[in-house]
Enzyme design. Structure first.
Site, PDB file in Angstrom:
ATOM      1  N   GLU A  42       0.829  -1.198   0.000  1.00  0.00           N
ATOM      2  CA  GLU A  42       0.000   0.000   0.000  1.00  0.00           C
ATOM      3  C   GLU A  42       0.866   1.252   0.000  1.00  0.00           C
ATOM      4  O   GLU A  42       1.971   1.255   0.522  1.00  0.00           O
ATOM      5  CB  GLU A  42      -0.906   0.009   1.233  1.00  0.00           C
ATOM      6  CG  GLU A  42      -1.850  -1.182   1.237  1.00  0.00           C
ATOM      7  CD  GLU A  42      -2.769  -1.227   2.447  1.00  0.00           C
ATOM      8  OE1 GLU A  42      -3.613  -2.138   2.483  1.00  0.00           O
ATOM      9  OE2 GLU A  42      -2.652  -0.384   3.343  1.00  0.00           O
TER      10      GLU A  42
ATOM     11  N   CYS B 252       3.563   8.491   0.834  1.00  0.00           N
ATOM     12  CA  CYS B 252       4.101   7.555   1.836  1.00  0.00           C
ATOM     13  C   CYS B 252       4.202   6.196   1.140  1.00  0.00           C
ATOM     14  O   CYS B 252       3.191   5.668   0.671  1.00  0.00           O
ATOM     15  CB  CYS B 252       3.141   7.517   3.026  1.00  0.00           C
ATOM     16  SG  CYS B 252       3.586   6.290   4.250  1.00  0.00           S
TER      17      CYS B 252
ATOM     18  N   CYS C 139       6.402  -6.957   7.048  1.00  0.00           N
ATOM     19  CA  CYS C 139       7.555  -6.339   7.721  1.00  0.00           C
ATOM     20  C   CYS C 139       8.366  -7.411   8.418  1.00  0.00           C
ATOM     21  O   CYS C 139       7.805  -8.369   8.953  1.00  0.00           O
ATOM     22  CB  CYS C 139       7.082  -5.297   8.735  1.00  0.00           C
ATOM     23  SG  CYS C 139       8.459  -4.406   9.499  1.00  0.00           S
TER      24      CYS C 139
ATOM     25  N   CYS D  49       6.466  -5.011  15.731  1.00  0.00           N
ATOM     26  CA  CYS D  49       6.106  -4.089  16.807  1.00  0.00           C
ATOM     27  C   CYS D  49       4.628  -4.349  17.153  1.00  0.00           C
ATOM     28  O   CYS D  49       3.787  -4.347  16.252  1.00  0.00           O
ATOM     29  CB  CYS D  49       6.317  -2.650  16.358  1.00  0.00           C
ATOM     30  SG  CYS D  49       7.989  -2.381  15.720  1.00  0.00           S
TER      31      CYS D  49
ATOM     32  N   CYS E  38       1.523  -2.317  15.846  1.00  0.00           N
ATOM     33  CA  CYS E  38       1.498  -1.967  14.418  1.00  0.00           C
ATOM     34  C   CYS E  38       0.731  -3.009  13.602  1.00  0.00           C
ATOM     35  O   CYS E  38       0.991  -4.209  13.693  1.00  0.00           O
ATOM     36  CB  CYS E  38       2.927  -1.853  13.914  1.00  0.00           C
ATOM     37  SG  CYS E  38       3.018  -1.677  12.134  1.00  0.00           S
TER      38      CYS E  38
ATOM     39  N   CYS F 128      -1.157   6.386  10.099  1.00  0.00           N
ATOM     40  CA  CYS F 128       0.073   5.741  10.548  1.00  0.00           C
ATOM     41  C   CYS F 128      -0.189   4.439  11.295  1.00  0.00           C
ATOM     42  O   CYS F 128      -1.023   4.386  12.187  1.00  0.00           O
ATOM     43  CB  CYS F 128       0.805   6.706  11.461  1.00  0.00           C
ATOM     44  SG  CYS F 128       2.323   6.053  12.068  1.00  0.00           S
TER      45      CYS F 128
HETATM   46  S1  SF4 Z   1       6.176  -0.169  13.243  1.00  0.00           S
HETATM   47 FE1  SF4 Z   1       5.298  -1.807  11.933  1.00  0.00          FE
HETATM   48  S2  SF4 Z   1       6.119  -1.438   9.876  1.00  0.00           S
HETATM   49 FE2  SF4 Z   1       7.390  -0.251  11.349  1.00  0.00          FE
HETATM   50  S3  SF4 Z   1       9.090  -1.641  11.899  1.00  0.00           S
HETATM   51 FE3  SF4 Z   1       7.498  -1.993  13.447  1.00  0.00          FE
HETATM   52  S4  SF4 Z   1       6.280  -3.730  12.628  1.00  0.00           S
HETATM   53 FE4  SF4 Z   1       7.492  -2.906  10.917  1.00  0.00          FE
END
Ligand code: SF4
Length: 366
Positions: A106, A119, A126, A130, A133, A355
């Site tokens: 995206e 963006c 990923c 985190c 996220c 975000c």
């Molecule tokens: S915030 Fe999300 S996209 Fe960014 S490094 Fe952590 S898991 Fe990956």
């Protein structure tokens, strides 16, 4: 508003038009027995976002056919576009290259009065996870190539050509942020390659001052970024105490705050620029008085500012956002201690483009 547009998928792993420099394309033209100036003509179309040779009006038909059959002219195809009430547009692209065919990423266009920011994503999913996220919950499926990263920008430019913004909103691409899906610094090849193309005088000609790479803090990679492409830097900080950051940003276990501090002190900053420290406020987690005290100890106010971000919940998320009044108080407390802090206005929340909300809802399309 949701729209569906599908273009033809490519079947072979070919050189991507979006990744070619002028000398490389000139070389190709020579090899094909074409005059050198054709390379510039093709790049002029490409830089506007026109990737399908059929639309390149001043190119002879035989050359258009050769471009279509010999290059991967469209490394991405637009699967869906959603438009927010505030003008923000979210794009879902499917990859065309065989190994990742059908995987989706995206990108988001965020228009303001005087600027238009794209963006972009650097990975499918990923490598990191985190816990706050949405992208992190998807797992990692692959790195994007330089051409696939740049193609996100080009396809958004093309969309803005066909359907400009209305009212006072800017409909050009003036700024790029690597803040979409993925950890950019875990895909150095794709990110460095795409930065070179975005800044190329014969490419998109963007100044390094208009490009920001956001990372959770992979220190050797940040050092290399500063040496090779010293663009603006944003760090996903989210906590200034190791015990909390170990949970919220697990890469902190490998590169703790003392190492991050040293790395940030040495990152080359253009004049009058700051490093942005991203801090998503989570209710009862990282919004306490001890967090203010920890930020005061960690932040170098001469070189850094904090961007406080409202947490955007997604289905199944284990966290709640800090209430708005408390966010303002948190910002004021930091400011009163000499730390520059801003509250980021969340854009595109109604289309899950804000975000930490990016995640391709469907893994694959055919
Ligand atoms: S915030 Fe999300 S996209 Fe960014 S490094 Fe952590 S898991 Fe990956």
């Amino acid at each position: 508003m949701t729209e569906t547009m599908v273009t033809k998928p490519a079947s072979q792993d070919l050189v991507q038009l979006s990744a070619l420099t002028l000398p490389a394309l000139q070389h190709l033209m020579e090899a094909w027995g074409q005059p050198k100036f054709r390379a510039k003509q093709v790049l002029d179309w490409r830089n506007k976002g026109i990737l399908d040779p059929v639309e390149m009006k001043n190119i002879p038909e035989a050359l258009r056919d050769r471009l279509s059959s010999s290059l991967m002219c469209q490394p991405l195809r637009l699967v869906r576009r959603e438009c927010s009430r505030d003008g923000t547009r979210k794009y879902v692209f499917a990859l065309n290259r065989p190994r990742l065919a059908g995987k989706m990423v995206e990108a988001v266009f965020i228009p303001e009065e005087k600027r238009g920011t794209v963006c972009i994503s650097s990975q499918v999913g990923c490598v990191l996870d985190c816990p706050f996220c949405h992208t992190g919950t998807q797992g990692f499926e692959g790195n994007l190539s330089p051409g696939e990263i740049v193609a996100q920008v080009l396809m958004i430019k093309a969309d803005l050509l066909h359907e400009p913004m209305t009212g006072d909103l800017h409909d050009g691409v003036t700024h790029i942020v690597y803040m979409g899906m993925g950890e950019p610094m875990a895909n150095e090849e794709g990110v460095h390659g795409s930065l070179a193309l975005l800044m190329d005088e014969d490419g998109l000609k963007l100044s390094r001052r208009r490009i920001t790479v956001s990372t959770s803090g992979l220190i050797p990679q940040i050092d290399r970024l500063g040496q090779v492409h010293p663009v603006n830097l944003a760090i996903s900080l989210h906590a200034a105490m190791d015990d909390k950051r170990n949970v919220l940003v697990p890469i902190n276990r490998k590169y703790p705050l003392t190492q991050l501090r040293h790395c940030l002190d040495n990152y080359p900053l253009p004049t009058q620029r700051h490093i942005t420290l991203e801090y998503v406020l989570l209710d009862g987690v990282n919004d306490q008085p001890e967090d203010i005290a920890a930020l005061r100890r960690f932040v170098n106010p001469e070189r850094e500012r904090i961007n406080l971000i409202q947490f955007n919940p997604y289905p199944g998320s284990p966290y709640r956002g800090t209430p708005k009044e408390h966010m303002s108080k948190f910002a004021q407390d930091l400011i009163s201690k000499g730390i520059r802090a801003t509250l980021r206005r969340s854009r595109g929340q109604d289309i899950m483009a804000a975000c930490g909300q990016l995640k391709a809802e469907t893994r694959e399309v055919s």
